[in-house]
Design a protein around this motif. Structure first.
Motif, short mmCIF file in Angstrom:
data_model
loop_
_atom_site.label_atom_id
_atom_site.label_comp_id
_atom_site.label_asym_id
_atom_site.label_seq_id
_atom_site.Cartn_x
_atom_site.Cartn_y
_atom_site.Cartn_z
N LEU A 11 -16.25 10.31 -4.75
CA LEU A 11 -14.95 9.74 -5.10
C LEU A 11 -14.02 9.51 -3.92
N MET B 179 -8.98 1.03 -8.69
CA MET B 179 -9.92 2.09 -9.03
C MET B 179 -9.64 3.37 -8.24
N GLU B 180 -9.17 3.22 -6.98
CA GLU B 180 -8.98 4.42 -6.16
C GLU B 180 -7.78 5.25 -6.64
N LEU C 243 -15.31 -4.29 -14.22
CA LEU C 243 -14.58 -3.36 -13.37
C LEU C 243 -15.35 -3.10 -12.08
N ASP C 244 -14.88 -2.13 -11.33
CA ASP C 244 -15.35 -1.92 -9.98
C ASP C 244 -15.28 -0.42 -9.70
N ARG D 283 2.53 1.82 -3.31
CA ARG D 283 1.54 2.24 -4.29
C ARG D 283 1.30 3.74 -4.18
N GLN D 284 1.15 4.18 -2.93
CA GLN D 284 0.89 5.60 -2.68
C GLN D 284 2.09 6.45 -3.12
N PRO E 102 -14.11 2.51 -6.36
CA PRO E 102 -13.43 2.53 -5.05
C PRO E 102 -14.41 2.16 -3.94
N GLN E 103 -13.87 1.64 -2.84
CA GLN E 103 -14.71 1.17 -1.74
C GLN E 103 -15.64 2.28 -1.22
N VAL E 104 -15.12 3.52 -1.13
CA VAL E 104 -15.93 4.63 -0.63
C VAL E 104 -17.09 4.94 -1.59
N LEU F 224 -18.56 2.81 -3.54
CA LEU F 224 -19.54 1.74 -3.38
C LEU F 224 -20.39 1.96 -2.12
N PRO G 81 0.79 -1.23 0.00
CA PRO G 81 0.00 0.00 0.00
C PRO G 81 0.83 1.29 0.00
N HIS H 1 -5.50 -1.37 -12.36
CA HIS H 1 -6.67 -2.10 -11.91
C HIS H 1 -7.14 -1.60 -10.54
N GLU I 7 -12.93 9.76 0.47
CA GLU I 7 -13.38 9.62 1.85
C GLU I 7 -13.82 10.99 2.39
#
Lengths: 283, 284
Positions: free
Chosen positions: A270, A208-209, A246-247, A183-184, A249-251, A253, A180, A206, A272
């Motif tokens: 988009l 999404m965020e 595809l999907d 990635r950031q 970001p968790q937020v 969703l 993580p 892949h 948090e």
């Protein structure tokens, strides 16, 4: 001013049998029209096999069109005389950092590209200094790359591309193998390059965020561009995204599910912070 | 019946100037039928740890017990261990090599000494388990999509009928649907066949959604061990270890700080949704 432009770009992979006869033809790009403005941060999404990487490989002439045309900074990629100019204009970063690092010391790895095209020695060092500063890796210039973390290696690979002074960087899943924080680091580095240096960034991913801050998102399926728009527009349409495997970001969703449950929440939330703000106003 | 890791230390290139202390006094007990997640930054010791569990690496000190027996004892059969503890490496599709998918999946059971017919039956079952369409069985594995190739590679390990299945980042590089399909398959194997599953992952959202128990490796040590909810409580410390928490965890903590009476340890979308709705329902 467009930096990358495609008109009816088509690519066919031709599979041949042992005798060299054509066995099957796979259309990986099917008449793609694309226009990317200089200085934009572009994200390309799509499932495995949708044609994203094939498209990326056309942007620095690893592949050449079967049909249609691709221009990079106004140069036709079919023009063989322009090959090296195009590759200097559009640099590429791949998924696995270990496959892209060749030298035993970080600064030599970053300097390899400029040296290869005959940049004078003193200028090579200036470019290496600037490139390492741009990815915040100056401290590691005399280190061996194999002692670095995944995120650090990938930043060295990006520095190697920056040292070529490209107008445009194409990154094909640069964070797929990273943890993580790695990635950031990579996403922050390329965002900064885009904002501060005005380098055009084309990010294939892949995650999404990672694309919520892009200027524009393209979604590919079956070799075609099937959706395009701002991240908010794209992530508002969860149903169509799912159809393309595809999907969101968790937020996004979570916001969508809260909306479905009757809360007054807009589509395409988009981040948090955004959802936090909306919920605070609701209560 | 379980795996016990008892005071295990491991050092790469011991006694040289490049030596690296990769595991430091690791203690774990993994029970039958657990769905265990392992997270940790690059170089934290995750891969080193799982390679100890099927005997690919031998501890510098300490022991690994499988069902009560030390796996590094001279009379413990490594071959038997490796058919009980199956390991799926990172990017396992690079290890496909046979001319057909079916033959590739048969390789493991044949190597275990099974007759071709029995190996074939195992291969059918394994391919069914990973939900690969039947019409593909006799095609070349090299013409499949990335997600399909990876499922064939996983089937190759399942065909050996392991009791424990260890997977090192099985979803890296897959698109969201491919990722969900593989994780759903693992959850089903765990649920229906009570298989012990050990999942190494860089996706905090995935481990939060699927595993029962989560282990955090940091600098060769087990830093946290608990349910995802318990582990992600430490989201601030996790950040210092190169990790993060699922996106919704940050949201829940921020909501709590703003005076929302919500369950701040929610780690999945469903948990977050329910607690937010419950709170807003009450306050209105």
């Amino acid at each position: 001013m467009s930096i990358i432009k495609a008109l009816k770009l088509t690519h066919e992979y031709i599979h041949r049998d042992d005798e060299g006869n054509v066995d099957s033809i796979e259309t990986a790009l099917d008449g793609v029209d694309l226009d990317i403005a200089e200085g934009d941060f572009i994200a390309i999404l799509g499932h495995n096999g949708s044609g994203k990487s094939t498209l990326a490989k056309h942007m620095n002439v690893i592949l050449s069109p079967s049909d249609g045309t691709m221009w990079v900074d106004g140069k036709d990629t079919k023009d063989e005389d322009k090959l090296w100019e195009i590759r200097q204009t559009a640099g590429m970063v791949f998924q696995n950092p270990d496959n892209q690092i060749i030298a035993g010391i970080v600064e030599e790895d970053v300097g390899f590209g400029p040296e290869n095209i005959g940049v004078p020695t003193s200028e090579i060092w200036t470019r290496v200094d600037n490139a390492l500063a741009a990815v915040h890796m100056e401290k590691y210039r005399n280190h061996s790359p194999n002692k670095l973390s995944g995120g650090q290696k990938q930043r060295v690979a990006i520095a190697g591309v920056i040292a070529m002074r490209p107008k445009c960087i194409i990154l094909d899943e640069p964070t797929a193998m990273l943890d993580p924080v790695g990635r950031q680091e990579v996403i922050e580095t390329i965002t900064e390059l885009n904002k501060k240096e005005g380098v055009t960034v084309i990010l294939i991913t892949h995650y999404m965020e990672e694309v919520v801050n892009a200027d524009k998102v393209f979604v590919m399926d079956h070799g075609k561009i099937v959706m395009q728009g701002t991240p908010r527009e794209i992530f508002s349409d969860i149903k169509t995204l799912k159809e393309h495997h595809l999907d969101v970001p968790q937020v996004t969703l979570l916001a969508h599910e809260l909306k479905e449950a009757g809360l007054n929440i807009p589509d395409g939330v988009l981040t948090e912070e955004e959802l936090l703000h909306i919920l605070c106003q609701l209560s | 019946m379980s795996i016990i890791v008892n005071h295990v230390d491991f050092v790469y290139s011991e006694g040289t100037n490049t030596s690296q202390h990769a595991l430091k006094d690791v203690n774990l007990q993994i029970k039958d039928g657990e769905f265990l997640g392992i997270i940790g930054h690059t170089g934290s010791g995750k891969s080193t740890l799982i390679q100890h569990l099927n005997g690919l690496l031998k501890p510098a000190s300490g022991e690994i017990y499988y069902n009560g027996r030390d796996i590094n004892d001279k009379d413990f059969s490594r071959k038997e261990l490796r058919s009980k503890v199956g390991l799926v490496f990172q990017y396992p599709e690079y290890q496909l090599f046979e001319t057909t998918i079916f033959e590739d999946v048969c390789f493991g059971p044949k190597n275990q000494g099974l007759a071709p017919k029995d190996a074939g039956l195992r291969a059918f079952e394994a391919l069914r388990n990973v939900k690969l369409p039947k019409e593909l069985y006799y095609q070349s594995p090299f013409e499949l999509s990335g997600g399909q190739k990876r499922r064939v590679a996983i089937a190759g390990v399942l065909a050996m009928k392991p009791e424990v299945l260890i997977l090192d980042e099985p979803t890296a590089g897959l698109d969201p649907q491919g990722r969900d399909e593989i994780l759903e398959e693992l959850a089903r194997l765990h649920r229906e066949q009570n298989m012990t599953i050990i999942l190494v992952s860089h996706s905090m959202e995935d481990v939060a959604k699927y595993v029962d128990r989560l282990i955090v490796m940091d600098d060769g040590r087990v830093a946290y061990d608990g349910t995802p909810r318990e582990v992600f409580k430490h989201y601030e410390e996790l950040k210092k270890m190169g990790l993060s928490a699922p996106q919704v965890t940050y949201l829940m903590h921020d909501l709590k700080k703003r005076g929302f009476d919500v369950d701040e340890d929610a780690t999945t979308v469903a948990e977050a949704r329910d607690t937010i709705l419950a709170y807003l329902g009450k306050s209105r």
